[in-house]
Design a protein around this motif. Structure first.
Motif, PDB file in Angstrom:
ATOM      1  N   ASP A 132      12.655  84.638  -8.654  1.00 24.55           N
ATOM      2  CA  ASP A 132      13.549  84.643  -7.501  1.00 24.55           C
ATOM      3  C   ASP A 132      13.675  86.039  -6.893  1.00 24.55           C
ATOM      4  N   LYS A 133      13.711  87.053  -7.744  1.00 21.24           N
ATOM      5  CA  LYS A 133      13.940  88.420  -7.279  1.00 21.24           C
ATOM      6  C   LYS A 133      12.661  89.125  -6.846  1.00 21.24           C
ATOM      7  N   TYR A 134      11.575  88.861  -7.572  1.00 21.88           N
ATOM      8  CA  TYR A 134      10.353  89.662  -7.402  1.00 21.88           C
ATOM      9  C   TYR A 134       9.122  88.812  -7.115  1.00 21.88           C
ATOM     10  N   LYS A 135       9.277  87.680  -6.485  1.00 23.95           N
ATOM     11  CA  LYS A 135       8.150  86.756  -6.364  1.00 23.95           C
ATOM     12  C   LYS A 135       6.976  87.333  -5.582  1.00 23.95           C
ATOM     13  N   ASN A 136       7.217  88.359  -4.782  1.00 26.21           N
ATOM     14  CA  ASN A 136       6.114  88.963  -4.034  1.00 26.21           C
ATOM     15  C   ASN A 136       5.489  90.155  -4.755  1.00 26.21           C
ATOM     16  N   THR A 137       6.030  90.476  -5.943  1.00 28.92           N
ATOM     17  CA  THR A 137       5.554  91.664  -6.660  1.00 28.92           C
ATOM     18  C   THR A 137       5.046  91.337  -8.049  1.00 28.92           C
ATOM     19  N   VAL A 138       5.873  90.648  -8.830  1.00 22.96           N
ATOM     20  CA  VAL A 138       5.533  90.396 -10.229  1.00 22.96           C
ATOM     21  C   VAL A 138       4.488  89.295 -10.338  1.00 22.96           C
ATOM     22  N   PHE A 139       3.506  89.499 -11.219  1.00 25.85           N
ATOM     23  CA  PHE A 139       2.455  88.512 -11.438  1.00 25.85           C
ATOM     24  C   PHE A 139       2.873  87.552 -12.552  1.00 25.85           C
ATOM     25  N   PHE A 140       2.878  86.282 -12.254  1.00 30.11           N
ATOM     26  CA  PHE A 140       3.295  85.305 -13.251  1.00 30.11           C
ATOM     27  C   PHE A 140       2.085  84.551 -13.789  1.00 30.11           C
ATOM     28  N   ARG A 141       1.184  85.290 -14.392  1.00 28.43           N
ATOM     29  CA  ARG A 141       0.013  84.656 -14.983  1.00 28.43           C
ATOM     30  C   ARG A 141       0.398  84.027 -16.327  1.00 28.43           C
ATOM     31  N   ILE A 144      12.816  76.040 -22.230  1.00 23.78           N
ATOM     32  CA  ILE A 144      11.543  75.371 -21.945  1.00 23.78           C
ATOM     33  C   ILE A 144      11.830  74.203 -21.009  1.00 23.78           C
ATOM     34  N   CYS A 145      11.055  74.096 -19.946  1.00 28.35           N
ATOM     35  CA  CYS A 145      11.272  72.999 -18.993  1.00 28.35           C
ATOM     36  C   CYS A 145       9.974  72.704 -18.247  1.00 28.35           C
ATOM     37  N   MET A 146       9.652  71.445 -18.096  1.00 30.45           N
ATOM     38  CA  MET A 146       8.423  71.011 -17.428  1.00 30.45           C
ATOM     39  C   MET A 146       7.197  71.697 -18.029  1.00 30.45           C
ATOM     40  N   GLY A 147       7.223  71.815 -19.339  1.00 33.00           N
ATOM     41  CA  GLY A 147       6.096  72.416 -20.054  1.00 33.00           C
ATOM     42  C   GLY A 147       5.989  73.915 -19.918  1.00 33.00           C
ATOM     43  N   ASN A 148       6.951  74.543 -19.242  1.00 32.10           N
ATOM     44  CA  ASN A 148       6.926  75.995 -19.033  1.00 32.10           C
ATOM     45  C   ASN A 148       7.705  76.712 -20.124  1.00 32.10           C
ATOM     46  N   LEU A 149       7.019  77.578 -20.847  1.00 32.11           N
ATOM     47  CA  LEU A 149       7.680  78.424 -21.829  1.00 32.11           C
ATOM     48  C   LEU A 149       8.439  79.531 -21.105  1.00 32.11           C
ATOM     49  N   ARG A 150       9.528  80.029 -21.696  1.00 37.07           N
ATOM     50  CA  ARG A 150      10.347  81.106 -21.119  1.00 37.07           C
ATOM     51  C   ARG A 150      10.840  80.720 -19.719  1.00 37.07           C
ATOM     52  N   TYR A 151      11.283  79.510 -19.581  1.00 34.12           N
ATOM     53  CA  TYR A 151      11.566  78.973 -18.245  1.00 34.12           C
ATOM     54  C   TYR A 151      12.629  79.786 -17.491  1.00 34.12           C
ATOM     55  N   PHE A 152      13.822  79.978 -18.097  1.00 35.82           N
ATOM     56  CA  PHE A 152      14.891  80.678 -17.390  1.00 35.82           C
ATOM     57  C   PHE A 152      14.515  82.133 -17.126  1.00 35.82           C
ATOM     58  N   TYR A 153      13.786  82.738 -18.057  1.00 39.76           N
ATOM     59  CA  TYR A 153      13.371  84.143 -17.934  1.00 39.76           C
ATOM     60  C   TYR A 153      12.469  84.313 -16.713  1.00 39.76           C
ATOM     61  N   ARG A 154      11.442  83.480 -16.635  1.00 37.94           N
ATOM     62  CA  ARG A 154      10.509  83.564 -15.513  1.00 37.94           C
ATOM     63  C   ARG A 154      11.199  83.238 -14.183  1.00 37.94           C
ATOM     64  N   LEU A 211       4.377  90.157 -18.659  1.00 37.67           N
ATOM     65  CA  LEU A 211       5.602  89.955 -17.887  1.00 37.67           C
ATOM     66  C   LEU A 211       6.688  90.935 -18.296  1.00 37.67           C
ATOM     67  N   ASP A 212       6.895  91.128 -19.596  1.00 38.85           N
ATOM     68  CA  ASP A 212       7.968  92.019 -20.048  1.00 38.85           C
ATOM     69  C   ASP A 212       7.761  93.442 -19.555  1.00 38.85           C
ATOM     70  N   SER A 213       6.529  93.930 -19.600  1.00 34.48           N
ATOM     71  CA  SER A 213       6.251  95.282 -19.116  1.00 34.48           C
ATOM     72  C   SER A 213       6.479  95.389 -17.613  1.00 34.48           C
ATOM     73  N   GLN A 214       6.081  94.364 -16.888  1.00 30.99           N
ATOM     74  CA  GLN A 214       6.309  94.373 -15.449  1.00 30.99           C
ATOM     75  C   GLN A 214       7.803  94.421 -15.125  1.00 30.99           C
ATOM     76  N   ILE A 215       8.576  93.645 -15.876  1.00 33.54           N
ATOM     77  CA  ILE A 215      10.029  93.631 -15.666  1.00 33.54           C
ATOM     78  C   ILE A 215      10.617  95.002 -15.984  1.00 33.54           C
ATOM     79  N   MET A 216      10.139  95.628 -17.059  1.00 34.60           N
ATOM     80  CA  MET A 216      10.614  96.957 -17.415  1.00 34.60           C
ATOM     81  C   MET A 216      10.329  97.957 -16.306  1.00 34.60           C
ATOM     82  N   MET A 217       9.105  97.948 -15.790  1.00 34.18           N
ATOM     83  CA  MET A 217       8.731  98.895 -14.743  1.00 34.18           C
ATOM     84  C   MET A 217       9.527  98.646 -13.459  1.00 34.18           C
ATOM     85  N   LYS A 218       9.770  97.374 -13.116  1.00 32.76           N
ATOM     86  CA  LYS A 218      10.545  97.070 -11.919  1.00 32.76           C
ATOM     87  C   LYS A 218      11.996  97.541 -12.058  1.00 32.76           C
ATOM     88  N   ASN A 219      12.590  97.321 -13.230  1.00 36.64           N
ATOM     89  CA  ASN A 219      13.967  97.759 -13.447  1.00 36.64           C
ATOM     90  C   ASN A 219      14.079  99.274 -13.358  1.00 36.64           C
TER      91      ASN A 219
END
Length: 617
Positions: free
Chosen positions: A531-540, A516-526, A265-273
């Motif tokens: 919201d911005k890149y939901k059609n591009t970034v992979f959230f595996r 952390i929320c609803m068992g999701n780590l890095r909740y606010f980050y993801r 995720l971090d690398s994807q965010i870097m490349m998108k920025n």
């Protein structure tokens, strides 16, 4: 970006020794080098030219009044803004000169204005005093030796041991490492009496005194309470904008820029920025290493993402053969024990895939550390919920977490106990699995009392305790050292835009249920990027194991490691219960369920370090 070194001595200074110190750092600054002696003080530098490639950037650099001199390693990303805001006049276009002039205006308070990664030393001629400082998060290294006769400093340890002409093991620190897995967690190093200046600290050294002062800390009490009142939507917006601004600042360079990337995720965010800021890839070079082992390889996922945004990635394969051919180089360049295969892979990638013209590399380190991305952070969040009597919410969080991470409730109980107990004693990996077995250690080592003390009393939140530890004491410091040596040993500057102190401070101050929320780590980050890149970034889901170290040690590297464990030197070292270690290693080879190889790498790593730095001296 440079290598710096120097001495403040009550003895006569040897030009030959000063010169040998800077020669030992030549890989950090292949473009230029120089040193100056001011009475009983010597300052030396080797330069990697990033801003103003002319000779005007040579160091040691003196101000126009010949009252101050500086040697500087790092980058001040906001130096143009500082130059404008404080009406600073310079003869060069370097951040070094801006830093020196800012110190003349603000003294040690200049540190509060800096956005960057740095370690530097400024000499005040009139007061005969050294001002030595390290950046807030310890991205750039600073080592020193101090006794009644000498204060010796350097970007790496080797120049100091060369000057002293002696090398000794800090046996207590080594014992701490073997008992916990922690290192780079306080001022000590594996070399006796050679310390590192802790992140967010500075030193004032004069003839009469030595003072070490903390100027920055991440404790909750020092951070703005207004951040805790932000709505979730405002949090996402501010986080997104702060990250983008950091990438904008850190793209500045008078040389070509490259990226180390993965499918994370971090690398994807870097490349998108960077794609947005640069209007596409342009002349930015993007490189990635990969492994043949499908279980850990990220090449296919990265290639899919790169094609989706129209980028070209250059790849290099890391194999067991490449590991064996390069391991000694990496041991020598790292200087102390280090993370395993992933460190060698990064070193080899930078060595092979970057030309001389590409001096700056950006890498997306730190996202997991400040946003609660490691699996073992969840039990600390849960402990906070239980402490507040939020039983119903706790049950929901557990169920969601188990589903997200593919765990069962039976798995969760020992997982929770192991993680909570590891806060001060270590012994677990990022996925929460245990990696230590003290029976593998010699009785003398096993019974030694741990010599460091983590004080978390001022931090109320259990989740923030583990995040504070990771950022300041354990996980991030060792990653940053590994990154610095892997890049600088190849004459490259590695920048980490996600570790802008504004990002780290903001994220650390957020409410725990944003992290952390609803068992999701890095909740606010993801959520910010979905919201911005939901059609591009992979959230595996996060891959907690991203290298084949365990696979190789069970296979192609087994005999190599076994030879080390059976060697005369290893047996005479007196650190391990060798018969028990050999028995466990054989069982490890044949156990398909054993997926953590840390303790075996730890034993190999220490032995290779001894042979390289201690036995030779």
């Amino acid at each position: 970006m440079c290598g710096i070194s120097g001495v403040f001595s009550k003895k006569n200074l040897s030009r030959e020794k000063i010169n040998s110190m800077i020669e030992a750092l030549s890989h950090r600054g292949p473009d230029d080098s120089d040193y100056k002696i001011y009475g009983n003080i010597a300052l030396a530098s080797c330069r990697l030219s990033i801003f103003d490639l002319s000779s005007k950037g040579r160091m040691p650099m003196e101000d126009v009044t010949k009252s101050f001199s500086i040697v500087f390693n790092g980058e001040i990303y906001n130096f143009n803004e500082l130059k404008r805001d404080f009406n600073i006049k310079t003869t060069s276009k370097t951040d070094t000169e801006v830093l020196l002039e800012l110190y003349k205006l603000k003294g040690t308070n200049c540190l509060n204005y800096l956005n960057g990664m740095f370690s530097f030393v400024i000499y005040d001629f009139k007061k005969n005093i050294l001002f030595c400082a390290r950046d807030r998060l310890g991205i750039k290294p600073f080592y020193y030796y101090y006794d009644e006769k000498n204060f010796i400093f350097s970007s790496e340890i080797k120049p100091i041991t060369q000057y002293l002409n002696s090398t000794f093991v800090d046996e207590d620190y080594l014992s701490d490492y073997l008992n916990t897995g922690f290192y780079d967690c306080d001022k000590r190093t594996f070399f006796k009496n050679i310390n590192q200046l802790e992140q967010g600290h500075y030193i004032l050294k004069s003839d009469a005194e030595f003072k070490k002062i903390r100027y920055w800390d991440l404790y909750e009490k020092n951070l703005s309470s207004s951040i805790k009142k932000l709505s979730f939507e405002d949090t996402k917006r501010i986080f997104f904008d702060t990250v983008k601004n950091s990438f904008k600042l850190q793209m500045q360079s008078d040389t070509q820029i490259g990226l180390n990337v993965s499918s994370g995720l971090d690398s994807q965010i870097m490349m998108k920025n960077l794609d947005e800021l640069n209007n596409g890839q342009g002349d930015i070079i993007a490189n990635s290493y990969y492994f043949d082992e499908k279980k850990v390889s990220e090449k296919d996922e990265l290639e899919k993402f790169a094609k989706q945004i129209g980028w070209k990635i250059d790849y290099i394969k890391i194999s067991p053969q490449i590991f064996l051919e390069n391991i000694q180089e990496v041991v020598e360049s790292q200087g102390e024990p280090f993370p395993g295969v992933v460190t060698l892979a990064k070193y080899y990638l930078i060595k092979k895939n970057y030309s001389k013209n590409c001096k700056v590399i950006l890498e997306a380190q730190g996202g997991d550390d400040f946003s609660a991305g490691y699996r073992y952070t969840f039990p600390f969040y849960l402990k906070d919920l239980l402490k507040s009597c939020a039983l119903s919410k706790s049950i929901k969080e557990i169920n969601c977490f188990l589903k997200n991470e593919g765990l069962t409730f039976k798995d969760f109980i020992p997982f929770y106990i192991n993680c909570i107990g590891s806060l001060k004693t270590g012994g677990i990996s990022s996925d929460g699995s245990s990696f230590l077995n003290k029976e593998i250690l010699n009785q003398k080592i096993k019974k030694k009392k741990i010599g460091y003390n983590f004080d978390f009393k001022k931090i109320k939140s259990n989740l923030n305790k583990i995040l504070y530890r990771d950022i300041n004491k354990t996980k991030l410091p060792r990653i940053l050292r590994s990154c610095d040596r892997a890049s600088m040993s190849n004459g490259k500057e590695l920048r980490v835009p996600l570790l802008d102190h504004n990002i780290v401070e903001f994220c650390y101050s957020l409410p725990i249920n944003y992290k952390i929320c609803m068992g999701n780590l890095r909740y606010f980050y993801r959520a910010s990027y979905f919201d911005k890149y939901k059609n591009t970034v992979f959230f595996r889901p996060k891959k907690h194991v991203s290298d084949p170290q365990t696979i190789w040690l069970k296979g192609q590297l087994y005999e190599w490691a076994n030879d080390i464990f059976n060697s005369k030197k290893f047996n005479e070292r007196g650190l391990f219960n060798v018969p028990f270690l050999l028995k466990k290693f054989k069982l490890f080879k044949n156990d398909k369920n054993q997926n953590n190889s840390f303790l075996f790498w730890q034993a190999i790593n220490v032995e290779l370090w001894y042979r390289t730095f201690i036995d030779k001296n």
